[in-house]
Write a protein that holds these residues in place. Sequence first.
Motif, PDB file in Angstrom:
ATOM      1  N   TYR A  40       0.796  -1.234   0.000  1.00  0.00           N
ATOM      2  CA  TYR A  40       0.000   0.000   0.000  1.00  0.00           C
ATOM      3  C   TYR A  40       0.830   1.287   0.000  1.00  0.00           C
ATOM      4  O   TYR A  40       0.516   2.226  -0.735  1.00  0.00           O
ATOM      5  N   PRO A  41       1.884   1.399   0.833  1.00  0.00           N
ATOM      6  CA  PRO A  41       2.586   2.689   0.899  1.00  0.00           C
ATOM      7  C   PRO A  41       3.110   3.203  -0.443  1.00  0.00           C
ATOM      8  O   PRO A  41       3.200   4.411  -0.644  1.00  0.00           O
ATOM      9  N   ILE A  44       0.479   4.739  -3.885  1.00  0.00           N
ATOM     10  CA  ILE A  44       0.044   6.133  -4.124  1.00  0.00           C
ATOM     11  C   ILE A  44       0.466   6.635  -5.501  1.00  0.00           C
ATOM     12  O   ILE A  44      -0.079   7.601  -5.996  1.00  0.00           O
ATOM     13  N   CYS A 120      -7.232   3.192  -0.822  1.00  0.00           N
ATOM     14  CA  CYS A 120      -7.012   2.339   0.358  1.00  0.00           C
ATOM     15  C   CYS A 120      -7.968   1.153   0.378  1.00  0.00           C
ATOM     16  O   CYS A 120      -8.149   0.525   1.416  1.00  0.00           O
ATOM     17  N   ARG A 159      -7.290   7.075   8.339  1.00  0.00           N
ATOM     18  CA  ARG A 159      -6.122   7.046   7.446  1.00  0.00           C
ATOM     19  C   ARG A 159      -6.104   8.309   6.589  1.00  0.00           C
ATOM     20  O   ARG A 159      -6.798   8.388   5.577  1.00  0.00           O
ATOM     21  N   PRO A 162      -2.272   9.019   3.309  1.00  0.00           N
ATOM     22  CA  PRO A 162      -2.305   8.776   1.862  1.00  0.00           C
ATOM     23  C   PRO A 162      -3.161   9.783   1.099  1.00  0.00           C
ATOM     24  O   PRO A 162      -2.902  10.037  -0.076  1.00  0.00           O
ATOM     25  N   GLU A 165      -0.820  12.608   0.532  1.00  0.00           N
ATOM     26  CA  GLU A 165       0.180  12.229  -0.475  1.00  0.00           C
ATOM     27  C   GLU A 165      -0.426  12.206  -1.873  1.00  0.00           C
ATOM     28  O   GLU A 165       0.172  12.668  -2.842  1.00  0.00           O
ATOM     29  N   CYS A 337       6.587   7.681   8.996  1.00  0.00           N
ATOM     30  CA  CYS A 337       6.257   7.664   7.575  1.00  0.00           C
ATOM     31  C   CYS A 337       7.075   8.689   6.808  1.00  0.00           C
ATOM     32  O   CYS A 337       7.523   9.689   7.372  1.00  0.00           O
TER      33      CYS A 337
END
Length: 387
Positions: A40-41, A44, A120, A159, A162, A165, A337
């Motif tokens: 996931y990270p 984006i 997400c 969350r 993200p 970002e 992060c």
Amino acid sequence: MADKVLVLGGGFAGLESAIAARKAGFDVTMVSDRDYLYIYPISIWIPTREIGFGDVCLPLAETAGIHGFRLIAAPVAAVDAAAGKVRLGDGRTLGYDYLIIAVGAGKVPVPGMEHTLSICGPPAASLEIRDRIDSLIARGRGRIAVGFGGNPKDPSAVRGGPAFEFIFNLHNLLRKKGLRDNFELTLFAPMPKPGIRLGEDAYEMLVSWLGRMGIERRFGLKIKEFDKGGVVFEDGSRLESDLTMFIAAGRGHDLFMESDLPGNEAGFIRIDDHCRVEGCGNVFAVGDCAALEGPDWRAKQGHLAEVMARVAVENIRALAAGRAPVAGYRDKVSILCVMDFGNGAALVHRDENRAVVRPMPVVGHWLKKAWGAYWKLSRRKLCPRLL
Ligand SMILES: Cc1cc2nc3c(=O)[nH]c(=O)nc-3n(C[C@H](O)[C@H](O)[C@H](O)COP(=O)(O)OP(=O)(O)OC[C@H]3O[C@@H](n4cnc5c(N)ncnc54)[C@H](O)[C@@H]3O)c2cc1C
């Protein structure tokens, strides 16, 4: 014969559990409804075409072969901890000596959410977002709303990172294409100070970036519903958009409705400091599916999911050797992060002693990219693990 460890879920928490349990000499089986781990990270960058879908996926069958665990690619339908059984969607039943639950979180629904797309949620949605952005770019103008929801029953499941970002990267993409002035970008969130959990300095930095990039803000407004044309807030105001990217807050996984596991108010599995499910001697829950305890600013994160996995396996080792579990996760709760904005990033770190934010123009972006490559290679044993 080695004790059997059954791991449910093939995300950060599940994979780390399986790897650690194999290293500890257990006979390990993982059940995952996807045959790949979705990183996931770094996802984006799919919508802005900076990375391909395949680059974000780690094939689980290959990884299982490398580490020596079995993979069953099937959904889990129910956990019966009292009977020591797990039922799969295809009707099969599995037993275990130790169970590690790592199936991630469910989503808090908002009316009309079908009119939104999320980075997400199911991985394929990132491709749909990418295609919708492509067509807005082809049209030459548009309004894009990006936001996230809250869960007052468990703020650790919100969350927001993200969303920041995503919108920063979108700004950069449009700027590079010379189209930024033709697009309205707006960030919305129900809390008055989204991102404050990262610390006051990080919040100030985020707000100043939004201002510098000309991104509108709708903060502190509860979301009533979504419709085809945008977002409707509880005060009756609207945000018009051609594309709404919305990250719902987390809640307990739907699977637990079919299980006898104890949950907190938001439906996350209640665990003790050893990651052991309350009242279940041989069942552990790690990562986003577990109810975290700790400071107010605690957050469900990938790095913490891996910490919890190692804690759980250490305690399973102790139990298997006839000792009491001693390893704990609560003193390891932290936020870590690299918040990316497309042509740079900021390192954000918070623990019980300090909240640090360190802007890293240009290099930060490449550092996050390098982390993604390292993570994937190291889990395939193609480069040494640093941790
Ligand atoms: C876009 C985005 C960016 C992020 N950036 C960062 C970051 O920079 N740093 C950071 O630390 N964290 C970040 N996170 C958070 C991090 O990704 C999560 O905390 C982490 O993925 C949690 O891992 P997990 O294994 O607990 O859950 P998940 O990653 O959600 O994995 C759960 C797994 O269980 C499987 N599963 C679900 N239901 C079933 C079922 N019924 N049967 C079988 N299998 C099932 C799923 O397929 C999945 O593989 C980000 C998250 C997102 C969405």
